[in-house]
Each structure stands twice: as C-alpha cells, then as structure tokens.
Motif scaffolding. Structure first.
Motif: not given
Ligand code: EPZ
Length: 435
Positions: A399-403
């Motif tokens: 989630a830290l990467f997801a847009k």
C-alpha cells in the motif's frame, strides 16, 4: 507501573478488531526507525518465567497483543505480571494452576510453548491447542513425541491436551525429524528442571532459541550449544528469576527494509542486529539496494535506484531466508523489474496474501508451494484485508507503493507482531493512519 486488568485488555482487543489502516501510497520513506524486541523471543521467554521461583524482569519486551495474551496466561497460572513501558515484571514464586482455559489458549497461536514450561514446573498441564491456523495445519507431533520420551503421559483428544509426569520429568536424547522452533523450545523448557541429561539433535538454530537459552541460564539452568544443531541440557532442581533484555525482532527489521525499498527510500534502522540478517541483506543487494551497517545494531538501506528482481527465493530454516519475511518480500517483488520465484518450504499454506496483493494490481501466480511474481510498474489502491500476521504486513508494504488510498482491515493480525506500525512508518514520512 500499569497493571493488566482483564477489562482494559479486553476493551483494547475489541477496539483493535474494528479499526483499519488507511494508506496513501507514493511517499518515499526517509529517516530513522527503531526496531522493537522480538515477538518470537519474548513469547517463549515469558513461558520460561513459569519455571522460575522468584521475580523476573524482561526489558525490550514488545507491546504486542500476543505478549498481552501471554501475560494473561501467566496471571491465570498465578503469576503477577505488570508492565512499565517496554519492561515487564513477572513474579512467578507461587504458581497455583496448571490448567489454562481454552479461551486464553485460543488468543495466541504459539500458546503451545507454555506446555513444556508448565509441565516442567508443575508436573501437570491441561491446555487446548488450536490445531489449524492461517498458515495451514499446525501439527505438534514433534512436541508431543519428544515430551513423551521425557516421561510425560499425554492424553490428546479433539485439540485438548491433558499431560502429567507423575514420576517427574527425566532427561532424554531426542532427534527431531524437522528442526522445529516450537518443539526445540518446548523440549528446552521441559528439560531444564528434568532429572538428568537431555540432548536435542537437529535442533532449530534460530536466534530466538539462543535468547531463550541465555535467559534460562541467567536463571540457573545449564544449557549448552543453543544456536548449533545439537543442544545439551543438565537438569537442575530450581531456577531463580532473572533480568534480561529481549533481542531485536529480525522480521520487523526485514519488514521495514521492504517498506524502505518499495518506496525507493533511504532509511536507517536502529536497535536491530545486523548479524541476524545474513540471509536477507544479500537479497536487497541483488535487487540493487545499497545496504550496510556502521555498528552491529544499525542497518542503513538506500533504494534510490530502479530495482531488479532477485531471482528465486527459497524459504529455509535459520540461517536461511526466513519464511516470516516471504510475504513482505513478495509485496516488494511485485514492483521490481523482472520475475521473482518464491519457493515456500516451511509451511504448506503461506500464500494466502497473494490474492489480496493481486487486488492491488500485483501479478502473482501460485502453484502449490511455488509463487511466481511478475514485476509491474504500478499498483493501485484497493480495500484489502489481512489474512494473517505477515500477510497483513505485506499489504502495508504494497500500500505504501500503490497509487491512491488503500484501506486494510483485520488489523488484529498485524497487531500480534508489530507494536505500532502506523506510528513507525509515519515517522519515516508515510501517509498512514489507523481509523
Ligand atoms: C515459529 O513457529 C514462529 N512462531 C513462526 O513465526 C515461524 O514462522 C516458524 O517458527 C518458522 O520459523 C513463534 O516463534 C511464536 P515450526 P513454529 O515448529 O514453532 C512443522 C510469525 O509470523 N511442524 O518451526 O510453529 C510445521 O507445520 C510466526 O511470527 C510439524 O510438522 O514453527 C511447519 O510446517 C508464524 N510438527 C514447520 O514444521 C511439529 O510438531 C515449521 O514449524 C512442529 C512443526
């Protein structure tokens, strides 16, 4: 000193059940983060306290729901537990009970580790064991066959164990068909006050085993060889309490390294132990991260470049690549250039997080105990739920990467192993909150 009251703990538990994490991805993590004490060391040591006739103080004991549950079990046995910050004080002078209620046993997957300690102190133990769990069946055949060799009569019915050692425990030479962490811990806990000499061949070598032995030796036990494949124990009459500081959590360390790498960030991890990470650091270096330490308790990771897939990752017993780091590493692998193959050799069913990662846009195909992860440029936010402790940590990592804004529910899984994951990550610049 804040004491545990049943009401407060149960209310805290209820709150944890309904909350969720809201994470807006895309922020690069930067800064310093402190790693807390190891859950998988604190739990067997809290069980080991049962063998001591006196007061023990456990420093760097992580504030986790599993640690709270272990303290509730200790209270139920007649110990007095109180917590002051990261230290827990336990007085186990007078034990009055050897029968642990099943609702308490159900709260903590690893409750079986209390068996050896209670038998070792009381000569009797009655507890229920929640067999299957989120990682597939959790058999305890190695635990029970080993304890039977030490003179324990075990009546096992429908997940309920009624154990007794009327003539007392006796030392034995035990060879484990598999170097099980829990079975090794249970044998050590039963053997330290047994009559005579015990040997454990093909013992687990995890750092948490070494930490348990180091605590018990401070209490007066005679354990040699912990961390090697063969452990030697001379039984003693009595153990006193001791003061001990729990080792850092190597899986929390691996988790935060994955979070730093997935955001292509630059993070310093403190109060960790570089020496426990010898199978994990090379994987980050293969990806293109620079990782180094300027003192044993500090790890610096810089992932400012584009990262490539590290090839095949096979989970092994220590000192190999740890199964507990596989889910978070899989989340990271979903964002690398190229394909990563995960071979899970420790648990039968430890890929339940893959469906949830795919909802975030990951490309993962699972065949039995092999998962093939094809790196993608982008992950997109979604509503996902934690399936188990490290599966939940994998979703946080992704989630830290997801847009966009991802919601993660079933946080009680994550709270079993991470003391305050949202505060830790917010401290590195993540846009994360618990609602
Ligand atoms: C410990 O579990 C850890 N838990 C686990 O961490 C960790 O994944 C595991 O060791 C392996 O490293 C704690 O320390 C509290 P095992 P444990 O006995 O002791 C099979 C986490 O995320 N087996 O080494 O249960 C078993 O089914 C948790 O913090 C038998 O067949 O692990 C599994 O396939 C998850 N018979 C394998 O051995 C037995 O009697 C490894 O189990 C015992 C185990």
């Amino acid at each position: 000193m804040d004491n545990f009251t049943a009401g407060e703990l149960l209310e805290r538990e209820a709150n944890l059940k309904n909350s969720k994490l809201v994470i807006r991805g895309g922020k690069r993590l930067e800064g310093e983060i402190y790693v807390h004490g190891a859950k998988n060391s604190a739990l067997p040591i809290l069980a080991g306290v049962v063998l001591c006739q006196g007061e023990s103080v456990l420093h760097n004991c992580p504030r986790l729901s599993d640690a709270d549950a272990a303290c509730r079990i200790l209270n139920c046995l007649g110990c007095k537990c109180s917590r002051a910050g990261d230290s827990v004080v336990i007085n186990s002078a007078d034990l009055i009970n050897y029968d642990v209620p099943s609702d308490l046993m159900r709260e903590m997957r690893s409750s079986i580790v209390f068996l050896g300690a209670i038998i070792g102190r009381m000569g009797r133990c009655k507890l229920s064991f929640p067999g299957g769990c989120e990682l597939g069946p959790r058999p305890i055949d190695l635990h029970l066959s080993s304890l039977r060799k030490m003179g324990v009569d075990i009546n096992e019915e429908h997940g309920f164990l009624d154990c007794s050692a009327e003539k007392g425990l006796k030392g034995a030479v035990i060879s484990l068909a598999f170097p099980s962490v829990g079975a090794t811990e249970n044998i050590i806990l039963a053997a330290v006050r047994a009559k005579g000499h015990t040997e454990i061949h093909n013992a687990a070598r995890e750092p948490e085993i070494v930490d348990l032995a180091s605590f018990l030796n401070k209490c007066g036990a005679k354990i040699k060889g912990a961390g090697d494949g063969t452990i030697y124990i001379e039984g003693v009459e009595k153990l006193e309490g001791a003061e001990h500081s729990v080792i850092p959590d190597r899986i929390v360390t691996a988790t935060y390294m994955c979070c730093a790498a997935i955001t292509r960030g630059e993070v310093v991890l403190k109060k960790t132990d570089y020496r426990q990470m010898s199978a994990i650091v090379p994987v980050f270096e293969q990806m293109g991260c620079s990782v180094y330490t300027y003192s044993d308790d500090t790890i610096y990771i810089n992932a400012r470049k584009s990262l490539k897939a590290p090839g095949t990752l096979r989970t092994m017993v220590y000192p190999g690549f740890p199964t507990d780091a596989q889910p978070m590493m899989m989340a990271l692998a979903s964002t690398l250039t190229g394909t990563t193959v995960f071979v899970e050799t420790i648990f039968d069913n430890r890929f339940r997080h893959t469906d949830e990662l795919c909802r975030l846009g990951a490309k993962i195909s699972v065949e039995g105990t092999v998962a093939v992860v094809e790196g993608v440029q982008k992950l997109s936010a979604a509503q996902v739920h934690s399936t188990d402790l490290r599966g939940g940590a994998a979703l946080v990592t992704a989630a830290l990467f997801a847009k966009g804004v991802t919601n993660i529910s079933n946080l009680y899984h994550i709270d079993r192993g991470y003391a305050n994951i949202e505060a830790d990550l917010r401290g590195l610049g993540a846009d994360i909150m618990r609602v």
